[in-house]
Design a protein around this motif. Structure first.
Motif, PDB file in Angstrom:
ATOM      1  N   LEU A 213       0.806  -1.226   0.000  1.00  0.00           N
ATOM      2  CA  LEU A 213       0.000   0.000   0.000  1.00  0.00           C
ATOM      3  C   LEU A 213       0.836   1.272   0.000  1.00  0.00           C
ATOM      4  O   LEU A 213       0.351   2.351  -0.295  1.00  0.00           O
ATOM      5  N   ASP A 215       2.971   3.019  -1.636  1.00  0.00           N
ATOM      6  CA  ASP A 215       3.072   4.073  -2.646  1.00  0.00           C
ATOM      7  C   ASP A 215       1.733   4.777  -2.841  1.00  0.00           C
ATOM      8  O   ASP A 215       1.591   5.961  -2.605  1.00  0.00           O
ATOM      9  N   GLY A 216       0.715   4.015  -3.237  1.00  0.00           N
ATOM     10  CA  GLY A 216      -0.597   4.607  -3.456  1.00  0.00           C
ATOM     11  C   GLY A 216      -1.168   5.196  -2.178  1.00  0.00           C
ATOM     12  O   GLY A 216      -1.823   6.238  -2.201  1.00  0.00           O
ATOM     13  N   GLY A 217      -0.925   4.535  -1.045  1.00  0.00           N
ATOM     14  CA  GLY A 217      -1.492   4.976   0.229  1.00  0.00           C
ATOM     15  C   GLY A 217      -0.989   6.353   0.620  1.00  0.00           C
ATOM     16  O   GLY A 217      -1.744   7.190   1.115  1.00  0.00           O
ATOM     17  N   ALA A 219       0.176   8.794  -1.404  1.00  0.00           N
ATOM     18  CA  ALA A 219      -0.383   9.811  -2.308  1.00  0.00           C
ATOM     19  C   ALA A 219      -1.851  10.055  -1.997  1.00  0.00           C
ATOM     20  O   ALA A 219      -2.333  11.190  -2.042  1.00  0.00           O
ATOM     21  N   GLU A 220      -2.539   8.990  -1.627  1.00  0.00           N
ATOM     22  CA  GLU A 220      -3.968   9.115  -1.342  1.00  0.00           C
ATOM     23  C   GLU A 220      -4.209   9.953  -0.080  1.00  0.00           C
ATOM     24  O   GLU A 220      -5.094  10.816  -0.051  1.00  0.00           O
TER      25      GLU A 220
END
Ligand code: GLA
Length: 377
Positions: A213, A215-217, A219-220
């Protein structure tokens, strides 16, 4: 002669012109708020990345690592451009790109900051190179300018949307102090963090976990904070008190609200932690670390089972406070405890991890150490 200088000569056939070192970091408190203009309170650890650099008369860039002996990355100056990929060398190339070097260079890197432990080995790499380039090319850039440049290298060249904390502390830290950094204008104050005379130690627990998670987590979460700012019509989460924020809850969807709630409460906790440190109130500091962890775990949801187990076990063993550090979803936790509790706490965490079928954790301690510097020849 230093091992790195000898190796540089063996690899590249000449002596390096400059050696520079930059440390990794631990963040005492102030997590996930650097990109919301917050205050943060990290310190540099004693592990550093050292780089040896020499300018070349042509436009070739060659990068080698003491840790990856067979791997020499080569690129021509005119080909320096942001690109995707897995290679660690992109962090180095990004710094050369952002600083606009006007000749080729040979670079040898000796990275001694544990990788993947959430201790900012990437900032250490970027800042060691930026320090060496600043010196060798007489760029005359200040530490805040180098911090902004290295962050830009990571954001735009490597493609990681990190904030400014890790690079700033790697560049600006002073031994014996944590760095109270204002992420809005990069002004800073050194806050003495000398806990050994108090009979205390800060244990760093590397959970050895790294969940996908990450990387996406990251940025989110960043996007949620930006959404809260936009919808509330404020310039940043820095500009609203906890009470004012809570009073406007109905204007935000529940997820956006709770993410922003972490940010505004964490900003307050940093300033409270500085007060606690200035008055040697380590019980209060411990409470603030615990509150920070709960906020990251329950409101910001960036913790993970391994980090929670490390924190809970440290507290069961009598730590004054403990929390996850860095981006989360794995990496390290810190626990503030009496020096004589350290060994027992390490054993308890190792046992708890083994019972939970987690990878064995690693333990470190570090005094607050110096920021990036050129190593005198
Ligand atoms: C990572 C980023 C930092 C910061 C932390 C969380 O380490 O590189 O900029 O956002 O996460 O506090």
């Amino acid at each position: 002669m230093l091992e790195i200088a000898k190796r540089f000569h063996d690899l590249f056939g000449a002596a390096p012109e400059v050696l520079a070192a930059a440390p990794g970091r631990v963040n005492l408190i102030g997590e996930h708020i650097d990109y919301s203009d917050g205050f943060v309170l990290p310190f540099a650890i004693s592990d550093t990345t050292v780089v040896a650099l020499a300018k070349r008369p042509d436009d070739l860039i060659r990068i080698a690592s003491m840790q990856k002996s067979s791997d020499i990355v080569e690129m021509h100056l005119q080909d320096l451009a942001p690109h995707k990929g897995e290679s660690w060398a992109r962090y180095a190339l990004g710094v050369l790109w952002v600083l606009g070097v006007d000749s080729g260079v040979d670079l040898l890197i000796d990275g001694r900051v544990p990788l993947g432990a959430g201790l900012s080995s990437s900032a250490a790499l970027e800042c060691s190179i930026a320090t060496a380039v600043n010196h060798a090319f007489n760029l005359g850039l200040s530490l805040p300018e180098l911090a902004r440049a290295t962050q830009k290298a990571e954001n735009d060249y490597v493609g990681v949307p990190c904030g400014i904390m890790d690079q700033s502390v790697s560049l600006m830290a002073q031994p014996g102090s944590a760095l109270l950094l204002d992420c809005r204008d990069l002004s800073s104050e050194n806050i003495p963090f000398l806990i050994a005379p108090q009979g205390l130690e800060l244990l760093i627990i590397d959970t050895q976990a790294h969940h996908k998670l990450v990387d996406g987590g990251y940025a989110e979460r960043r996007a949620s904070c930006e959404k809260a700012v936009a919808e509330l019509g404020i310039s940043s989460l820095r500009d609203i008190s906890v009470a004012q924020y809570a009073a406007r809850q109905s204007e935000l969807d529940p997820v956006t609200y709770i993410r922003g709630f972490h940010a505004v409460t964490e900003m307050k906790r940093v300033l409270d932690a500085v007060e606690a440190l200035k008055s040697n109130n380590f019980t209060r500091l411990g409470e603030l670390l615990n509150q920070s962890h709960r906020s990251l775990r329950d409101d910001y949801t960036v913790s993970c089972p391994e980090l929670n187990l490390a924190v809970d076990t440290a507290l069961e063993q009598g730590a004054l406070g403990a929390r996850m550090v860095g981006g989360g979803f794995g990496g390290s936790a810190i626990a503030l405890m009496r020096t004589e509790q350290v060994k027992r706490c390490e054993s308890a965490i190792t046992k708890a991890f083994s019972e939970a079928n987690f990878k064995a954790p690693r333990f470190f301690t570090s005094l607050p150490s110096a920021g990036a510097h050129v190593i005198p020849s």
